[in-house]
Design a protein around this motif. Structure first.
Motif, PDB file in Angstrom:
ATOM      1  N   PRO A  87       0.822  -1.217   0.000  1.00 55.97           N
ATOM      2  CA  PRO A  87       0.000   0.000   0.000  1.00 55.97           C
ATOM      3  C   PRO A  87       0.853   1.263   0.000  1.00 55.97           C
ATOM      4  O   PRO A  87       2.030   1.216   0.350  1.00 55.97           O
ATOM      5  CB  PRO A  87      -0.766  -0.112   1.328  1.00 55.97           C
ATOM      6  CG  PRO A  87       0.139  -0.901   2.221  1.00 55.97           C
ATOM      7  CD  PRO A  87       1.029  -1.746   1.344  1.00 55.97           C
ATOM      8  N   PRO A  88       0.273   2.403  -0.397  1.00 51.10           N
ATOM      9  CA  PRO A  88       0.987   3.682  -0.265  1.00 51.10           C
ATOM     10  C   PRO A  88       0.940   4.136   1.195  1.00 51.10           C
ATOM     11  O   PRO A  88      -0.058   3.906   1.870  1.00 51.10           O
ATOM     12  CB  PRO A  88       0.177   4.637  -1.154  1.00 51.10           C
ATOM     13  CG  PRO A  88      -1.190   4.050  -1.225  1.00 51.10           C
ATOM     14  CD  PRO A  88      -1.061   2.565  -1.002  1.00 51.10           C
ATOM     15  N   TRP A  89       2.029   4.757   1.664  1.00 53.79           N
ATOM     16  CA  TRP A  89       2.101   5.156   3.071  1.00 53.79           C
ATOM     17  C   TRP A  89       2.121   6.652   3.269  1.00 53.79           C
ATOM     18  O   TRP A  89       2.295   7.136   4.393  1.00 53.79           O
ATOM     19  CB  TRP A  89       3.344   4.522   3.707  1.00 53.79           C
ATOM     20  CG  TRP A  89       3.260   3.040   3.741  1.00 53.79           C
ATOM     21  CD1 TRP A  89       3.705   2.174   2.782  1.00 53.79           C
ATOM     22  CD2 TRP A  89       2.650   2.222   4.756  1.00 53.79           C
ATOM     23  NE1 TRP A  89       3.416   0.879   3.149  1.00 53.79           N
ATOM     24  CE2 TRP A  89       2.773   0.879   4.355  1.00 53.79           C
ATOM     25  CE3 TRP A  89       2.015   2.516   5.979  1.00 53.79           C
ATOM     26  CZ2 TRP A  89       2.285  -0.175   5.109  1.00 53.79           C
ATOM     27  CZ3 TRP A  89       1.532   1.451   6.737  1.00 53.79           C
ATOM     28  CH2 TRP A  89       1.664   0.127   6.300  1.00 53.79           C
ATOM     29  N   LYS A  90       1.970   7.409   2.166  1.00 55.28           N
ATOM     30  CA  LYS A  90       2.158   8.862   2.267  1.00 55.28           C
ATOM     31  C   LYS A  90       1.163   9.538   3.217  1.00 55.28           C
ATOM     32  O   LYS A  90       1.461  10.603   3.738  1.00 55.28           O
ATOM     33  CB  LYS A  90       2.108   9.507   0.886  1.00 55.28           C
ATOM     34  CG  LYS A  90       0.815   9.288   0.139  1.00 55.28           C
ATOM     35  CD  LYS A  90       0.936   9.794  -1.286  1.00 55.28           C
ATOM     36  CE  LYS A  90      -0.249   9.293  -2.104  1.00 55.28           C
ATOM     37  NZ  LYS A  90       0.002   9.333  -3.537  1.00 55.28           N
ATOM     38  N   ALA A  91       0.008   8.935   3.431  1.00 55.41           N
ATOM     39  CA  ALA A  91      -0.962   9.557   4.336  1.00 55.41           C
ATOM     40  C   ALA A  91      -0.569   9.360   5.799  1.00 55.41           C
ATOM     41  O   ALA A  91      -1.007  10.102   6.669  1.00 55.41           O
ATOM     42  CB  ALA A  91      -2.353   8.989   4.087  1.00 55.41           C
ATOM     43  N   LEU A  92       0.259   8.352   6.046  1.00 52.03           N
ATOM     44  CA  LEU A  92       0.608   8.010   7.426  1.00 52.03           C
ATOM     45  C   LEU A  92       1.979   8.502   7.856  1.00 52.03           C
ATOM     46  O   LEU A  92       2.240   8.673   9.039  1.00 52.03           O
ATOM     47  CB  LEU A  92       0.594   6.486   7.575  1.00 52.03           C
ATOM     48  CG  LEU A  92      -0.588   5.913   8.342  1.00 52.03           C
ATOM     49  CD1 LEU A  92      -1.611   5.383   7.376  1.00 52.03           C
ATOM     50  CD2 LEU A  92      -0.100   4.844   9.281  1.00 52.03           C
ATOM     51  N   LEU A  93       2.863   8.673   6.886  1.00 49.89           N
ATOM     52  CA  LEU A  93       4.254   8.989   7.211  1.00 49.89           C
ATOM     53  C   LEU A  93       4.673  10.311   6.585  1.00 49.89           C
ATOM     54  O   LEU A  93       4.224  10.641   5.490  1.00 49.89           O
ATOM     55  CB  LEU A  93       5.172   7.872   6.693  1.00 49.89           C
ATOM     56  CG  LEU A  93       4.937   6.473   7.277  1.00 49.89           C
ATOM     57  CD1 LEU A  93       5.710   5.433   6.472  1.00 49.89           C
ATOM     58  CD2 LEU A  93       5.362   6.424   8.738  1.00 49.89           C
ATOM     59  N   THR A  94       5.533  11.043   7.271  1.00 49.99           N
ATOM     60  CA  THR A  94       6.083  12.272   6.682  1.00 49.99           C
ATOM     61  C   THR A  94       7.208  11.891   5.728  1.00 49.99           C
ATOM     62  O   THR A  94       7.705  10.753   5.753  1.00 49.99           O
ATOM     63  CB  THR A  94       6.666  13.196   7.768  1.00 49.99           C
ATOM     64  OG1 THR A  94       7.796  12.541   8.360  1.00 49.99           O
ATOM     65  CG2 THR A  94       5.635  13.496   8.859  1.00 49.99           C
ATOM     66  N   ASP A  95       7.627  12.845   4.901  1.00 53.92           N
ATOM     67  CA  ASP A  95       8.754  12.604   3.986  1.00 53.92           C
ATOM     68  C   ASP A  95      10.005  12.207   4.769  1.00 53.92           C
ATOM     69  O   ASP A  95      10.747  11.328   4.359  1.00 53.92           O
ATOM     70  CB  ASP A  95       9.033  13.856   3.145  1.00 53.92           C
ATOM     71  CG  ASP A  95       7.989  14.054   2.056  1.00 53.92           C
ATOM     72  OD1 ASP A  95       7.195  13.114   1.809  1.00 53.92           O
ATOM     73  OD2 ASP A  95       7.960  15.135   1.456  1.00 53.92           O
ATOM     74  N   ASP A  96      10.193  12.887   5.913  1.00 57.69           N
ATOM     75  CA  ASP A  96      11.351  12.572   6.749  1.00 57.69           C
ATOM     76  C   ASP A  96      11.285  11.133   7.252  1.00 57.69           C
ATOM     77  O   ASP A  96      12.290  10.428   7.282  1.00 57.69           O
ATOM     78  CB  ASP A  96      11.418  13.516   7.958  1.00 57.69           C
ATOM     79  CG  ASP A  96      11.973  14.878   7.573  1.00 57.69           C
ATOM     80  OD1 ASP A  96      12.486  14.999   6.437  1.00 57.69           O
ATOM     81  OD2 ASP A  96      11.887  15.801   8.392  1.00 57.69           O
ATOM     82  N   ASP A  97      10.075  10.719   7.682  1.00 60.33           N
ATOM     83  CA  ASP A  97       9.893   9.343   8.160  1.00 60.33           C
ATOM     84  C   ASP A  97      10.287   8.350   7.067  1.00 60.33           C
ATOM     85  O   ASP A  97      11.008   7.387   7.311  1.00 60.33           O
ATOM     86  CB  ASP A  97       8.420   9.075   8.524  1.00 60.33           C
ATOM     87  CG  ASP A  97       7.970   9.850   9.761  1.00 60.33           C
ATOM     88  OD1 ASP A  97       8.833  10.326  10.516  1.00 60.33           O
ATOM     89  OD2 ASP A  97       6.744   9.968   9.958  1.00 60.33           O
TER      90      ASP A  97
END
Ligand code: HEC
Length: 115
Positions: A87-97
């Motif tokens: 799955p895509p994680w962009k909604a849960l994680l920041t770019d830094d994460d």
């Protein structure tokens, strides 16, 4: 009189906002390293294996992802792999994460700490 009430109301509103601000600001804050480490082991590990030896998803040890540059891993984490279980994680994680996770996967540092 009405003018004084208005000032007082504005003052109260300011106080409420200032009091609640940290609570709201916190939700957008970067996860701590320990939180991120747990997240990767639990959430990514549920598919890739708790020690990243593979499961539903492919293994993610440094030797398994040798051909993938850090930026490519970041992109895969951000967007997922369409048409697969990744799955895509962009909604849960920041770019830094996501950058941090990619570097950890490449170096294997995360595995050393969870072993
Ligand atoms: C629901 C299951 C699932 C979860 C949860 C999951 N993945 Fe995946 N992942 C997959 C699958 C399946 C693939 C293979 C996709 C394909 O066929 O190309 C994959 C592929 C990948 C790849 C590419 C590997 C390669 O060799 O091409 C990376 C990197 C990756 N995942 C990282 C992660 C990270 C980091 C997390 C946690 C933030 C995560 N995955 C969570 C299922 C999952």
């Amino acid at each position: 009189m009405a003018r004084r009430m208005g000032d007082r109301f504005r003052y109260l509103l300011l106080m409420v906002v200032l009091t609640l601000w940290p609570a709201f600001a916190h939700s957008a804050e970067k996860k701590t390293e320990a939180e991120l480490r747990n997240f990767v082991v639990q959430d990514c590990g549920s598919c890739h294996g708790l020690t990243f030896k593979g499961g539903l998803g492919p293994p993610l040890r440094p030797s398994d992802i040798e051909q993938l540059p850090v930026a490519a891993i970041e992109a895969i984490i951000r967007e997922g792999v369409p048409g697969t279980a990744m799955p895509p994680w962009k909604a849960l994680l920041t770019d830094d994460d996501m950058a941090w996770i990619s570097r950890q996967l490449k170096s294997g540092a995360l595995l050393e700490k969870t072993r």
